[in-house]
Design a protein around this motif. Sequence first.
Motif, PDB file in Angstrom:
ATOM      1  N   LYS A  31       0.831  -1.204   0.000  1.00  0.00           N
ATOM      2  CA  LYS A  31       0.000   0.000   0.000  1.00  0.00           C
ATOM      3  C   LYS A  31       0.864   1.251   0.000  1.00  0.00           C
ATOM      4  O   LYS A  31       0.573   2.232  -0.696  1.00  0.00           O
ATOM      5  CB  LYS A  31      -0.934   0.009   1.212  1.00  0.00           C
ATOM      6  N   THR A  32       1.957   1.229   0.753  1.00  0.00           N
ATOM      7  CA  THR A  32       2.845   2.388   0.795  1.00  0.00           C
ATOM      8  C   THR A  32       3.502   2.619  -0.555  1.00  0.00           C
ATOM      9  O   THR A  32       3.595   3.758  -1.029  1.00  0.00           O
ATOM     10  CB  THR A  32       3.918   2.196   1.883  1.00  0.00           C
ATOM     11  N   SER A  33       3.952   1.539  -1.209  1.00  0.00           N
ATOM     12  CA  SER A  33       4.544   1.681  -2.545  1.00  0.00           C
ATOM     13  C   SER A  33       3.533   2.247  -3.535  1.00  0.00           C
ATOM     14  O   SER A  33       3.864   3.082  -4.383  1.00  0.00           O
ATOM     15  CB  SER A  33       5.075   0.329  -3.044  1.00  0.00           C
ATOM     16  N   ASP A  34       2.280   1.793  -3.427  1.00  0.00           N
ATOM     17  CA  ASP A  34       1.225   2.304  -4.312  1.00  0.00           C
ATOM     18  C   ASP A  34       1.016   3.803  -4.108  1.00  0.00           C
ATOM     19  O   ASP A  34       0.870   4.565  -5.075  1.00  0.00           O
ATOM     20  CB  ASP A  34      -0.090   1.563  -4.061  1.00  0.00           C
ATOM     21  N   LEU A  35       0.997   4.232  -2.856  1.00  0.00           N
ATOM     22  CA  LEU A  35       0.788   5.649  -2.558  1.00  0.00           C
ATOM     23  C   LEU A  35       1.969   6.497  -3.021  1.00  0.00           C
ATOM     24  O   LEU A  35       1.791   7.619  -3.511  1.00  0.00           O
ATOM     25  CB  LEU A  35       0.556   5.840  -1.057  1.00  0.00           C
ATOM     26  N   ILE A  36       3.176   5.968  -2.871  1.00  0.00           N
ATOM     27  CA  ILE A  36       4.360   6.689  -3.340  1.00  0.00           C
ATOM     28  C   ILE A  36       4.308   6.853  -4.861  1.00  0.00           C
ATOM     29  O   ILE A  36       4.573   7.936  -5.399  1.00  0.00           O
ATOM     30  CB  ILE A  36       5.646   5.951  -2.922  1.00  0.00           C
ATOM     31  N   GLU A  37       3.943   5.766  -5.548  1.00  0.00           N
ATOM     32  CA  GLU A  37       3.842   5.852  -7.006  1.00  0.00           C
ATOM     33  C   GLU A  37       2.749   6.819  -7.428  1.00  0.00           C
ATOM     34  O   GLU A  37       2.915   7.585  -8.391  1.00  0.00           O
ATOM     35  CB  GLU A  37       3.565   4.464  -7.589  1.00  0.00           C
ATOM     36  N   GLU A  38       1.640   6.805  -6.714  1.00  0.00           N
ATOM     37  CA  GLU A  38       0.548   7.729  -7.023  1.00  0.00           C
ATOM     38  C   GLU A  38       0.998   9.175  -6.887  1.00  0.00           C
ATOM     39  O   GLU A  38       0.621  10.040  -7.677  1.00  0.00           O
ATOM     40  CB  GLU A  38      -0.636   7.455  -6.089  1.00  0.00           C
ATOM     41  N   ALA A  39       1.822   9.451  -5.895  1.00  0.00           N
ATOM     42  CA  ALA A  39       2.262  10.830  -5.632  1.00  0.00           C
ATOM     43  C   ALA A  39       3.409  11.263  -6.524  1.00  0.00           C
ATOM     44  O   ALA A  39       3.479  12.416  -6.950  1.00  0.00           O
ATOM     45  CB  ALA A  39       2.661  10.975  -4.166  1.00  0.00           C
ATOM     46  N   THR A  40       4.346  10.340  -6.813  1.00  0.00           N
ATOM     47  CA  THR A  40       5.576  10.730  -7.504  1.00  0.00           C
ATOM     48  C   THR A  40       5.702  10.195  -8.926  1.00  0.00           C
ATOM     49  O   THR A  40       6.532  10.675  -9.694  1.00  0.00           O
ATOM     50  CB  THR A  40       6.811  10.237  -6.723  1.00  0.00           C
ATOM     51  N   GLY A  41       4.905   9.172  -9.250  1.00  0.00           N
ATOM     52  CA  GLY A  41       5.028   8.550 -10.569  1.00  0.00           C
ATOM     53  C   GLY A  41       6.049   7.435 -10.608  1.00  0.00           C
ATOM     54  O   GLY A  41       6.242   6.817 -11.658  1.00  0.00           O
ATOM     55  N   GLU A  42       6.702   7.154  -9.484  1.00  0.00           N
ATOM     56  CA  GLU A  42       7.708   6.094  -9.436  1.00  0.00           C
ATOM     57  C   GLU A  42       7.513   5.239  -8.192  1.00  0.00           C
ATOM     58  O   GLU A  42       7.171   5.742  -7.128  1.00  0.00           O
ATOM     59  CB  GLU A  42       9.119   6.688  -9.403  1.00  0.00           C
ATOM     60  N   ARG A  43       7.761   3.955  -8.337  1.00  0.00           N
ATOM     61  CA  ARG A  43       7.719   3.067  -7.183  1.00  0.00           C
ATOM     62  C   ARG A  43       9.072   3.104  -6.482  1.00  0.00           C
ATOM     63  O   ARG A  43      10.104   3.310  -7.126  1.00  0.00           O
ATOM     64  CB  ARG A  43       7.366   1.632  -7.602  1.00  0.00           C
ATOM     65  N   PRO A  44       9.096   2.918  -5.167  1.00  0.00           N
ATOM     66  CA  PRO A  44      10.359   3.004  -4.420  1.00  0.00           C
ATOM     67  C   PRO A  44      11.306   1.849  -4.729  1.00  0.00           C
ATOM     68  O   PRO A  44      10.866   0.744  -5.045  1.00  0.00           O
ATOM     69  CB  PRO A  44       9.897   2.975  -2.958  1.00  0.00           C
ATOM     70  N   ARG A  45      12.605   2.133  -4.601  1.00  0.00           N
ATOM     71  CA  ARG A  45      13.628   1.118  -4.860  1.00  0.00           C
ATOM     72  C   ARG A  45      14.199   0.518  -3.576  1.00  0.00           C
ATOM     73  O   ARG A  45      14.922  -0.472  -3.629  1.00  0.00           O
ATOM     74  CB  ARG A  45      14.782   1.730  -5.674  1.00  0.00           C
ATOM     75  N   PHE A  46      13.883   1.141  -2.427  1.00  0.00           N
ATOM     76  CA  PHE A  46      14.441   0.682  -1.156  1.00  0.00           C
ATOM     77  C   PHE A  46      13.342   0.559  -0.098  1.00  0.00           C
ATOM     78  O   PHE A  46      12.415   1.363  -0.062  1.00  0.00           O
ATOM     79  CB  PHE A  46      15.525   1.642  -0.667  1.00  0.00           C
TER      80      PHE A  46
END
Length: 294
Positions: free
Chosen positions: A178-193
């Motif tokens: 869920k956190t990765s989804d929210l980060i992608e929604e906000a920034t356009g990129e999924r986290p790498r770490f």
Amino acid sequence: MKKTKYAFLFTSVLLLTACGSNEDTDTSENEQAAVDSETKQNEPETEKNETNSESEEEISEEESEVSEEEEKVEFQYQVNTDNYAYIKPIEDTDANKQVALLTYDDAPDKHALEIAESLVDLDARAIFFVNGMYLEDDEGKETIKKIHDMGFEIGNHSQTHASLPDISQEEQYDEIVKTSDLIEEATGERPRFFRAPFGSNTDYSTELAHEQGMELMNWTYGYDWNAEYQDAEALTDIMLNTELLVPGSNLLMHDREWTMEATPNIVKGLREKDYEIIDPALIKSVDNESEDSQ
């Protein structure tokens, strides 16, 4: 005059034919010549337009290739996978070993944007590890997007900062994905770490993080949650003078007021000790490894 002449020609067609008149033929040939001339004039223009279009497409493809090449990063570092606590140069690179990585957890709570702005002024980079609960409103999304757009790496620090060993696999999944989804929604990129709360991973969270294209990342040392270091001067002193500061150290800090106030002097102090502040974009992750193997 032309209409009268054509009328006369029509009524005298036999006579004109007998006399071998070529006027109709000449007219038709002239009209056809005019059409042919116009066609020939248009053909080069059409071919020219097609040529220009093809040239523009080729240029566009070349620009796209250049853009993709510019986006590719030559990774120089990797996380020490023995304990995920240090950053080390990748073998066969000339990367500087005297480096330190700055990381800030629990973003974006109250001071993450100000910390990021001070780092930009210092020409220093860091990873901001996000709790998804701070991205559930527009303000949080806008804040983390600003930080991302300033050139900072955004990491996953779970949704609610729950202790992963104490919850079910289904709950661990929600905390991470869920956190990765929210980060992608906000920034356009999924986290790498991915950094687990309290540094406590499970076999399942480790596997899941890797499946999600994230490398695990713990830390070498951090002090700003201890009461005695909730002061900018005391925090600066311990972060710079602890015996735990070694080449490749991963410095853990948080989205806190005293940490925000200490950040400029911590950066300056590290540089005075000849430490380079590493750019997280140079650190290889699991996602990068999978891309390289394809």
